[in-house]
Scaffold this motif. Structure first.
Motif, short mmCIF file in Angstrom:
data_model
loop_
_atom_site.label_atom_id
_atom_site.label_comp_id
_atom_site.label_asym_id
_atom_site.label_seq_id
_atom_site.Cartn_x
_atom_site.Cartn_y
_atom_site.Cartn_z
N THR A 17 0.80 -1.21 0.00
CA THR A 17 0.00 0.00 0.00
C THR A 17 0.84 1.26 0.00
O THR A 17 0.41 2.31 -0.47
N ALA A 20 1.74 3.18 -3.60
CA ALA A 20 0.76 3.83 -4.46
C ALA A 20 1.03 5.31 -4.63
O ALA A 20 0.75 5.89 -5.66
N THR A 206 -7.97 -6.47 -10.26
CA THR A 206 -7.17 -6.17 -9.09
C THR A 206 -6.55 -7.45 -8.56
O THR A 206 -7.01 -8.55 -8.88
N PHE A 231 -17.67 -0.40 -7.63
CA PHE A 231 -16.70 0.69 -7.80
C PHE A 231 -17.00 1.39 -9.12
O PHE A 231 -17.23 0.75 -10.14
N LYS A 233 -15.56 5.05 -11.26
CA LYS A 233 -14.75 6.27 -11.28
C LYS A 233 -14.85 6.89 -12.66
O LYS A 233 -14.44 6.29 -13.67
N SER A 277 -3.10 -1.26 -8.81
CA SER A 277 -3.36 -0.17 -9.75
C SER A 277 -3.83 -0.71 -11.10
O SER A 277 -3.64 -1.88 -11.43
N TYR A 297 -6.75 3.26 -8.74
CA TYR A 297 -6.65 2.24 -7.70
C TYR A 297 -8.09 1.89 -7.26
O TYR A 297 -8.66 2.57 -6.39
N GLY A 299 -9.27 -0.24 -5.34
CA GLY A 299 -9.44 -0.55 -3.93
C GLY A 299 -9.66 0.68 -3.07
O GLY A 299 -10.32 0.60 -2.02
N THR A 300 -9.12 1.82 -3.48
CA THR A 300 -9.24 3.05 -2.68
C THR A 300 -9.98 4.17 -3.41
O THR A 300 -10.34 5.17 -2.79
N GLY A 301 -10.17 4.02 -4.72
CA GLY A 301 -10.78 5.07 -5.51
C GLY A 301 -9.81 6.15 -5.95
O GLY A 301 -10.20 7.12 -6.60
N ARG A 302 -8.53 5.99 -5.61
CA ARG A 302 -7.53 7.01 -5.95
C ARG A 302 -7.26 7.03 -7.45
O ARG A 302 -7.28 5.99 -8.12
#
Length: 343
Positions: A17, A20, A206, A231, A233, A277, A297, A299-302
């Motif tokens: 983690t 990233a 992922t 998810f 985005k 990613s 990403y 998993g985090t929405g980044r």
């Protein structure tokens, strides 16, 4: 360049983690292969850092050390065990094993972590083109690929999951895929052409097996076939004009169907990273020195944007760094490793 029409492969390793937020220094590789290749289309990174490199231009599979030094070639041309006609993909499986996808013999061969050949499994008997562009596998060893079902009003491809050992196939969803043009005569044969620069969906996965689709219109990354919270985005990219140079070389029958602008991204270059990613290459203007990649990403929405030279193509991403095929002025390639956060 024809290598952009092949899928790029990512080696899957444990998630880190902390990596990233750290951008590699893409101007200063940790190492670069001294040997040049014709077309590096697939890279598989093993847990100890060894690298499997597929040069589709030479139909060659080579193992490298963790420092990018050649170890040995793997397999040879043929139709028997440990042989292949045309490898297209290196699919990362558990325990450092790899599925080698042979589109001519229409089969996969398993390669273990000691680089020894194992079982051979034929492609599933289904409609469409089969898993020629197969690139990903989930934690259970199920393989993902597209199979085409073109219709006049809804050009589409089914995203299919295949369990080779049970020969079971199910459909996860559908992807937008450009229509083929009408058949045209080439010499004594008939050929069909994919219309260039039409919007086309891509996909990735992922490390924990969540399947994500990259939609071209509108430009959105979203999860499918997942038991977890969905998810989604939304992304944006500037319009890029299709120039006369982009059109050059395409058949006359195709010209009237080519759009005026390119879609937001090139689905053939999407890379699923072992750090969680998803690297999505934006289309860029012909002749530009730089290009941008959307890095998401799920998993985090980044979401971050990375800028590379237009001669650099991401081939694999791990928790340690990014593996890039860099094309020189002679159109030959070297593989480079760029560590997250620099050297």
């Amino acid at each position: 360049m024809f290598i952009r029409y092949f899928a790029a492969l990512a080696g899957l390793v444990a998630v880190a983690t902390t990596s990233a937020a750290q951008a590699p220094d893409f101007s200063a590789p940790v190492w670069s292969t001294g040997y040049e290749y014709t077309a590096i289309t697939a890279v598989r990174v093993l847990s100890d850092g060894r690298v499997l490199l597929l040069d589709v231009g030479e139909n060659r599979l080579q193992a490298l050390t963790a420092a990018g030094k050649p170890l040995r070639d793997i397999g040879r041309i043929g139709a028997g065990p440990g042989e292949f006609r045309e490898l297209r993909s290196l699919v990362a499986l558990r325990g450092d094993s790899t599925a080698l996808v042979d589109v001519v013999l229409r089969r996969i061969q398993y390669l273990d972590g000691q680089l020894q050949f194992g079982a051979t499994v034929p492609f599933p008997n289904i409609d469409g083109d089969g898993p020629g562009d197969l690139t990903l596998a989930d934690a259970r060893g199920h393989l993902l690929f597209k199979t085409f079902a073109h219709r006049a009003t809804a050009p589409s491809a089914a995203l299919v999951r295949w369990a080779p050992r049970r020969d079971q196939v199910d459909t996860l969803g559908h992807l937008l895929h450009p229509l083929l043009t009408r058949p045209m005569k080439v010499g004594k044969n008939l050929a069909q052409y994919v219309i260039p620069y039409r919007p086309e969906d891509g996909w990735g996965m992922t490390p924990d097996g969540q399947v994500v689709v990259v939609r071209a219109s509108p430009y959105v990354v979203e999860s499918i076939a997942s038991g977890r919270a969905p998810f989604r985005k939304a992304l944006s990219a500037p319009a890029v004009a299709v120039t006369a140079g982009d059109r050059k070389g395409w058949a006359t029958v195709v010209q009237d169907s080519i759009p005026r602008t390119k879609p937001p991204f090139d689905p053939s270059g999407i890379v699923s990273g072992g750090d969680g990613s998803l690297w999505i290459p934006r289309h860029f203007p012909r002749g530009a020195r730089l290009r941008q990649w959307d890095v998401v990403y799920p998993g985090t929405g980044r979401h971050v944007v990375r800028t590379l030279r237009s001669t650099q193509d991401v081939r694999a991403v791990t928790a340690a760094g990014v593996y890039i095929a860099t094309t020189g002025p002679d159109d030959l390639q070297r593989l480079e490793f760029h560590r997250h956060g620099g050297k």
